[in-house]
Design an enzyme around this catalytic site. Sequence first.
Site, short mmCIF file in Angstrom:
data_model
loop_
_atom_site.label_atom_id
_atom_site.label_comp_id
_atom_site.label_asym_id
_atom_site.label_seq_id
_atom_site.Cartn_x
_atom_site.Cartn_y
_atom_site.Cartn_z
N CYS A 377 47.22 49.27 37.52
CA CYS A 377 46.33 50.43 37.54
C CYS A 377 46.17 51.00 38.96
O CYS A 377 47.03 51.73 39.40
CB CYS A 377 45.00 50.06 36.89
SG CYS A 377 44.15 51.50 36.26
N HIS A 513 46.62 47.96 31.86
CA HIS A 513 46.11 46.62 32.19
C HIS A 513 46.75 45.61 31.24
O HIS A 513 46.10 45.15 30.29
CB HIS A 513 44.58 46.59 32.04
CG HIS A 513 43.87 47.27 33.15
ND1 HIS A 513 43.60 46.66 34.35
CD2 HIS A 513 43.41 48.52 33.26
CE1 HIS A 513 42.99 47.49 35.15
NE2 HIS A 513 42.86 48.64 34.52
N GLU A 515 47.24 42.61 31.49
CA GLU A 515 46.60 41.29 31.48
C GLU A 515 45.66 41.12 30.30
O GLU A 515 45.35 40.01 29.87
CB GLU A 515 45.85 41.05 32.80
CG GLU A 515 44.57 41.86 33.02
CD GLU A 515 44.80 43.24 33.61
OE1 GLU A 515 45.93 43.75 33.50
OE2 GLU A 515 43.84 43.83 34.16
#
Length: 540
Positions: A377, A513, A515
């Site tokens: 990001c 994102h 993750e």
Amino acid sequence: MKTKYIVFTGGVLSGLGKGVTAATVGFFFSDQYKVVPIKLDGYLNSDPGTMNPIEHGEVFVLDDGFEVDMDFGHYERFLDINAVKDQSITMGKIFREIQKRERTGDYLGKTVQLIPHVTDLIQEEIQNVSNKTKSQLTLIEVGGTVGDIENELFIEALRQLQKKVGEENMIFVHITYVPIPFGVSEQKTKPTQQSLSLLQKKGIWPNFIVARCPEFLTESSKRKISLFGNIPQTKIYTAPDIDCIYKLPEVFSAQQFIDSISKELKLKKGSTEKLKTWNKILTKKSDKTVNVLIAGKYTDLEDSYASIVESLKHCGFNLNAKINITFVDTEKDFDMEALKTTDAIIVPGGFGKRGIQGKINTIKYARENKIPYLGICYGLQLAVIEYARNKCGINDANSLEIDTQSKNHVVSLLDEQKNVVMKGGTMRLGSYKAYLTDGIIKSVYKKLGVGKENKNVLEIHERHRHRFEVNPKYTDILKENGLKITGTSETGLVEFIELNKKDHPYFTATQAHPELKSRLEQPAPLFYGLISSALKSKYL
Ligand code: GLN
């Protein structure tokens, strides 16, 4: 089947792992039942989206774009589910609804009160989520600690709900703390006794106690808790300090805690299939080490980057490598020395101008010294700024977020954001499609079996949380100077960038994102690529 409920309350202090405990219990039942976690948070914000991560930990984002507590990360990873917004119930949401109903006239003639109106609404919301999701087992985690003013109404509502649905359908698990103070070398049960008596005064008699303790509870500690807490010794379990949360299912299963829950709620025995899969991954030998540096500004609290840390662990287990993470605060005096011993670099998401130059210097170092890099990001936006300044000769390249005066906003506001004034819940949030074209990024997604390919383009979905984007006016000059844009959104936004493999072994960044969707059984591709590349550079 009637919905069964398990409520998780906390005693003594926060941060004992209530969320992980609830997720671990759910882990055993999610193969056979529809398990739906709900988190109750006592704060008056609508959601944690506007809170500083240093105060509250990472803001987790769901597929539907709702910003929620970081415990949802544990729920999704342990239960292998995608949660939805209604599962997060904050007191802010409840109060706003009460006010709306009052203005609409729903309570005409009545005095609107905390009890019964607020407590009724809390129960209504919990049951609505259970009905809508067709939940068979609803896990309810009460944020904070029993005794906090903030969660009194939740606790009272849950006491009433148990009366409504029946004790055979709703049980309470109280998670407490048994310290071993320095120099005493004895397990101290008094704080647990006191928190139990606090809960009991509120009319709740927990069915189980889970005591967090540096070691397993002794029989004598259990006896004391049992006596003072009026709870059978056989219903007291330990959550010992462990080095890795993914080992908790094994720890609970070995103590027969899960069997006791099944019996208490008359559920089928917890399934051990997933436990076997996890154990296989967790017991892989790790004979290599990868040093990962995370350059951010919320480094005072590791929880600020919780999902990134988990994603790295997932890769470590799957690639037989021990992951050493160093957090570097780019706002403080930046120590370039730390970069020299690192095998991989991450610049994570972030906001505002603080610590920016340190992050840009880190990215430059990773690019020039061919250290595997993953920008997330803000880590993509700053990589673009660094590239524009140092490779495209645009010396004042910047983001509108950092310097409004710059003449070259290579990162600018998304069109849809230009008229946004309200700050809460208004970023580009949630899951969006992206199309990947040939490059390192596409190949690692394919390698892990993520995405759908059509005519050489791979369609993938990742979650987002941002207001700014790469300014389309600059994509040509960036490309002409060697930056590859290998992923774009449906509307043409830059979603993924990378460098040519011949120029750098692994220089990647994404506006998303990734993750947030990583799982122990299925690590997020970009992290997997990062660690694989670091291993290759270090050991081959
Ligand atoms: N501050 C940047 C934006 O709003 C990046 C956000 C992030 O890293 N999550 O676009």
